[in-house]
Design a protein around this motif. Structure first.
Motif, mmCIF file in Angstrom:
data_model
loop_
_atom_site.group_PDB
_atom_site.id
_atom_site.type_symbol
_atom_site.label_atom_id
_atom_site.label_comp_id
_atom_site.label_asym_id
_atom_site.label_seq_id
_atom_site.Cartn_x
_atom_site.Cartn_y
_atom_site.Cartn_z
ATOM 1 N N ALA A 136 0.828 -1.209 0.000
ATOM 2 C CA ALA A 136 0.000 0.000 0.000
ATOM 3 C C ALA A 136 0.861 1.256 0.000
ATOM 4 O O ALA A 136 0.534 2.246 -0.677
ATOM 5 C CB ALA A 136 -0.922 -0.012 1.214
ATOM 6 N N THR A 137 1.964 1.239 0.729
ATOM 7 C CA THR A 137 2.841 2.407 0.777
ATOM 8 C C THR A 137 3.458 2.692 -0.586
ATOM 9 O O THR A 137 3.526 3.843 -1.031
ATOM 10 C CB THR A 137 3.953 2.188 1.817
ATOM 11 O OG1 THR A 137 3.367 1.851 3.076
ATOM 12 C CG2 THR A 137 4.779 3.439 1.991
ATOM 13 N N LEU A 138 3.908 1.632 -1.260
ATOM 14 C CA LEU A 138 4.498 1.807 -2.580
ATOM 15 C C LEU A 138 3.451 2.168 -3.633
ATOM 16 O O LEU A 138 3.742 2.878 -4.600
ATOM 17 C CB LEU A 138 5.245 0.535 -2.985
ATOM 18 C CG LEU A 138 6.435 0.149 -2.090
ATOM 19 C CD1 LEU A 138 7.017 -1.183 -2.520
ATOM 20 C CD2 LEU A 138 7.509 1.228 -2.131
ATOM 21 N N LEU B 93 10.422 6.708 -1.243
ATOM 22 C CA LEU B 93 11.529 6.476 -0.312
ATOM 23 C C LEU B 93 11.021 6.010 1.046
ATOM 24 O O LEU B 93 11.626 5.135 1.682
ATOM 25 C CB LEU B 93 12.357 7.749 -0.170
ATOM 26 C CG LEU B 93 13.150 8.167 -1.413
ATOM 27 C CD1 LEU B 93 13.877 9.485 -1.168
ATOM 28 C CD2 LEU B 93 14.147 7.087 -1.801
ATOM 29 N N ILE B 94 9.911 6.578 1.497
ATOM 30 C CA ILE B 94 9.323 6.109 2.755
ATOM 31 C C ILE B 94 8.841 4.672 2.606
ATOM 32 O O ILE B 94 8.992 3.852 3.521
ATOM 33 C CB ILE B 94 8.161 7.036 3.170
ATOM 34 C CG1 ILE B 94 8.697 8.429 3.523
ATOM 35 C CG2 ILE B 94 7.403 6.460 4.370
ATOM 36 C CD1 ILE B 94 7.612 9.457 3.769
ATOM 37 N N GLY B 95 8.270 4.330 1.443
ATOM 38 C CA GLY B 95 7.846 2.956 1.200
ATOM 39 C C GLY B 95 9.011 1.980 1.219
ATOM 40 O O GLY B 95 8.899 0.868 1.765
ATOM 41 N N ASP B 96 10.153 2.373 0.640
ATOM 42 C CA ASP B 96 11.337 1.517 0.686
ATOM 43 C C ASP B 96 11.811 1.314 2.119
ATOM 44 O O ASP B 96 12.224 0.208 2.508
ATOM 45 C CB ASP B 96 12.461 2.133 -0.148
ATOM 46 C CG ASP B 96 12.167 2.082 -1.638
ATOM 47 O OD1 ASP B 96 11.314 1.255 -2.039
ATOM 48 O OD2 ASP B 96 12.762 2.877 -2.385
ATOM 49 N N TYR B 97 11.746 2.384 2.921
ATOM 50 C CA TYR B 97 12.163 2.270 4.324
ATOM 51 C C TYR B 97 11.219 1.359 5.100
ATOM 52 O O TYR B 97 11.672 0.513 5.895
ATOM 53 C CB TYR B 97 12.197 3.657 4.954
ATOM 54 C CG TYR B 97 12.384 3.632 6.452
ATOM 55 C CD1 TYR B 97 13.602 3.266 7.011
ATOM 56 C CD2 TYR B 97 11.335 3.961 7.309
ATOM 57 C CE1 TYR B 97 13.774 3.238 8.383
ATOM 58 C CE2 TYR B 97 11.498 3.934 8.678
ATOM 59 C CZ TYR B 97 12.709 3.572 9.209
ATOM 60 O OH TYR B 97 12.875 3.530 10.575
ATOM 61 N N VAL B 98 9.918 1.500 4.868
ATOM 62 C CA VAL B 98 8.947 0.628 5.550
ATOM 63 C C VAL B 98 9.159 -0.820 5.151
ATOM 64 O O VAL B 98 9.087 -1.737 5.980
ATOM 65 C CB VAL B 98 7.510 1.087 5.228
ATOM 66 C CG1 VAL B 98 6.487 0.088 5.753
ATOM 67 C CG2 VAL B 98 7.248 2.465 5.815
ATOM 68 N N ARG B 99 9.441 -1.053 3.879
ATOM 69 C CA ARG B 99 9.697 -2.422 3.421
ATOM 70 C C ARG B 99 10.911 -3.020 4.120
ATOM 71 O O ARG B 99 10.883 -4.176 4.546
ATOM 72 C CB ARG B 99 9.918 -2.419 1.911
ATOM 73 C CG ARG B 99 10.215 -3.788 1.313
ATOM 74 C CD ARG B 99 10.643 -3.660 -0.118
ATOM 75 N NE ARG B 99 11.852 -2.832 -0.216
ATOM 76 C CZ ARG B 99 12.310 -2.310 -1.352
ATOM 77 N NH1 ARG B 99 11.646 -2.515 -2.477
ATOM 78 N NH2 ARG B 99 13.418 -1.586 -1.350
#
Length: 287
Positions: free
Chosen positions: A211-213, A273-279
């Motif tokens: 969902a973030t990505l 970038l936030i999605g990559d960090y959450v992943r």
């Protein structure tokens, strides 16, 4: 005898949000706040026209109004339209992510638990939808349903739910073989209880990452549809519509397309970038 002093040092505390991601988090938070408070933050009404002040450069003052980011071809304040356009982009992206994530996750979990013809039917539909280019499928669907804010949300949800279904299907297959899930089924637990109590909490992390990505992609899709005239209709402010208008004035009024494009770039970059960090944070192998 005194014990030898220990030379081991305590491990440094890990920041909840690292400094490398913090600026992008601030960008997203600021844009969300501006979108929520758009009627009070925007300097003027985004639809107010002033033909005497059309195509004014940034910083121009006309009739007591300061156009900090310039004005467009109808004399409307670019800054006010930019702020209200953020509300449209974030609303469409958030609504479409929630709707597509709910539909795809439920169908994916059902396919993994029921198996048999239900699994074959759902997953073949997923394969068919994924075989069609997403933007082409969205354009065709909008052309059938008609443009508008609600229709754009429905179209984006119908376009992107298969990705959630794929992830939920794969994650549920691994969770369904766990002893506690098989024991619950043996004890007579219903499908609703299995999905809500045992399966969903264990696959929620993977779905949150998707969902973030997907959020940044929904922002781009909404801007693309509005750019083509199939999204939010005038006079409602939209970044894609502002880009579409600004392309005709790139040589004479560069600010009309530059500022919406910059806002779109910063928002999508920050979300990705936030999605990559959450992943990375939710990936046990990375930890």
């Amino acid at each position: 005898m005194n014990a030898l002093p220990s030379t081991a040092r305590p491990l440094p505390k890990q920041r909840l949000i690292p400094l490398t991601i913090m600026p992008f988090v601030v960008i997203v938070v600021v844009m969300v706040i501006l979108a929520l408070a758009a009627p009070w933050v925007a300097p003027v009404d985004p639809n107010t026209q002033n033909l005497l002040a059309r195509l004014k450069a940034p910083g121009t003052v006309s009739r007591g109004v300061t156009y900090l980011l310039g004005s467009d071809e109808l004399g409307r304040d670019v800054l006010s339209r930019l702020i209200h356009g953020a509300r449209v982009s974030l609303l469409v992206a958030f609504s479409s992510v929630i709707l597509s994530g709910t539909i795809g996750s439920i169908l994916g979990m059902i396919a993994a638990l029921y198996r048999g013809w239900v699994e074959v039917l759902i997953m073949r539909v997923v394969d068919i939808v994924l075989s069609v280019p997403a933007i082409l499928f969205a354009i065709i669907t909008v052309a059938v349903l008609g443009p508008g804010l609600v229709n754009v949300v429905i179209v984006l949800a119908l376009t992107r739910w298969p990705r959630y279904a794929r992830v939920a299907y794969g994650q549920t297959l691994s969770v369904a073989n766990m002893p506690y899930v098989r024991l619950s089924r043996f004890m007579g637990a219903g499908w609703f209880r299995l999905l809500g109590r045992h399966v969903l909490p264990n696959i929620a992390g993977a779905l949150v990452v998707v969902a973030t990505l997907e959020f940044g992609l929904m922002v781009l899709f909404e801007a693309g549809l509005s750019f083509l005239g199939l999204g939010v209709q005038p006079p409602t402010a939209s970044w894609g519509a502002m880009l579409s208008t600004g392309r005709n004035y790139v040589a004479t009024a560069w600010w009309i397309a530059t500022f919406p494009g910059l806002a779109l770039f910063l928002l999508v970059l920050s979300i990705n970038l936030i999605g990559d960090y959450v992943r990375d944070r939710l990936d046990p192998k990375a930890r």
